[in-house]
Design an enzyme around this catalytic site. Sequence first.
Site, mmCIF file in Angstrom:
data_model
loop_
_atom_site.group_PDB
_atom_site.id
_atom_site.type_symbol
_atom_site.label_atom_id
_atom_site.label_comp_id
_atom_site.label_asym_id
_atom_site.label_seq_id
_atom_site.Cartn_x
_atom_site.Cartn_y
_atom_site.Cartn_z
ATOM 1 C CB CYS A 138 6.731 9.561 4.134
ATOM 2 S SG CYS A 138 7.510 8.105 4.828
ATOM 3 C CB CYS A 141 7.131 6.271 2.229
ATOM 4 S SG CYS A 141 6.625 6.540 3.917
ATOM 5 C CG ASP A 142 7.128 8.686 -1.075
ATOM 6 O OD1 ASP A 142 6.729 7.514 -1.249
ATOM 7 O OD2 ASP A 142 6.380 9.596 -0.681
#
Length: 311
Positions: A138, A141-142
Site C-alpha cells: 500500500c 499507507c507506507d
Amino acid sequence: MKGVKTEVYEVIIIGGGPGGLTAGLYTSRARLSTLLIESALFGGQMTTTELIENYPGFPQGVTGDELSRLMEDQAKKFGMKTVTQEVVKVSLEGAVKVVQTYESAYRCEALIVSTGTEYRKLGVPGEKEFAGKGVSYCATCDGAFFRDSQIVVVGGGDSALTEALFLTKFARELTIIHRRDALRGTKIYQERALASPKIKFLWNSIVQEINGDSTVRSINVKNVKTGEIKEVETEGVFLFVGLVPRTQFLKGVVQMDEAGYILTNEDCETSTKGILAVGDCRKKLLRQIATAVGDGATAAFAAEKFLELKE
Ligand SMILES: Cc1cc2nc3c(=O)[nH]c(=O)nc-3n(C[C@H](O)[C@H](O)[C@H](O)COP(=O)(O)OP(=O)(O)OC[C@H]3O[C@@H](n4cnc5c(N)ncnc54)[C@H](O)[C@@H]3O)c2cc1C
C-alpha cells in the site's frame, strides 16, 4: 455458535467499500432493516487510493479518504446499522442466512456480499519476514516512510503504475520490475510512468528473494529471458502483482469460478436464492468504483424484489 443474535435483518451486507455502502444506502432508504458488517475501514480499497480521477462528479479528482467519508455518511444517514467485525462463515437455516463473525452470529433474509479483493502475495523468501519492515502492499499507507529512498515496485498493471507514480513524491529513485517486456496498465498511466524522470524499468524480470537484517536491504532478481540472477540494492519493496477475491468464507454456499470470483447474473444474483454479490468480488469485466457502485444499487433493488416476492 457464539453470541447468536435473535433479530433477523431484512438485509445484511458484508463489506463496506463503495459496492457495500451503495447497497446500504439503497436498502436503508427503501426502509429495509439493514446491517453492514465491515472488518476494517469504511471505503474499502478507496481508503488506500491517493487521488481518484475517474469517478464522475469530481472534475478535479477526489481523494480516496474524502470519497469514502462522503459515501459512509450518505449510507448511514438513512438508518443503516454497522458493526466492525470480520465475517468468517455463512450458512443457511432454511431461507434464513446466518452470518458468523469471530464475536457473534447475525441472521438475515437477503445477503449482499461486497468483500472486494486483496493483494496477491508474491510467495518468495523474505516477503513474510519483511512485511512492514520494507515490504508493503500500500503506497498511500507506507509511502511517506520512504522519503529520499531507493525503492522498487513489482508489477506492470494499473495498481503498480498508479502506486509507482504516487511513490515518486517520496522516493529518490524508483525501479519498476515487470516480468514482461511491456506494461499492461491503462495508456494514460503508462505514458506518465514512462515519462517520469524518477522511474526506471527492469523488464523481463522477477523477484526471487527479499534480503535484509532488521529491514530490507536488497532483492535477488532473475531475468526470465537470460536466466541471469542479480542482487539489486533497495530500501523498500512495493508489491502489486494482482488481486485475489476475498470469498473463502463463502466456499460451498454460492458458485464461484476457479479463481474464487462469485458467479452472478446481471442482477447480481448468485446461485443461492437471496444471496447477491457486488463489486470486485464477483466475476465481471471491469473492477472500478463506478462499477461497484452500479452493482450496489442493482443488488439492493434485486434484494428488495426478492423480499417482496418470497412469500
Ligand atoms: C491502488 C488502487 C488504486 C485504485 N484506483 C482506482 C481509481 O482511481 N478509480 C477507480 O474507479 N477504481 C480504482 N481502484 C479500484 C477500486 O478501488 C475498486 O474497484 C473498488 O474499491 C471495489 O469496491 P468493492 O466495494 O467491490 O470492494 P472494496 O473496496 O475492496 O471493499 C471491500 C470491503 O470489504 C471488507 N471485507 C472483506 N472481507 C471481509 C469480511 N470477511 N468481513 C467483513 N468485511 C470484509 C474489506 O475490509 C473492504 O473494506 C483502485 C484500486 C487499487 C487497489
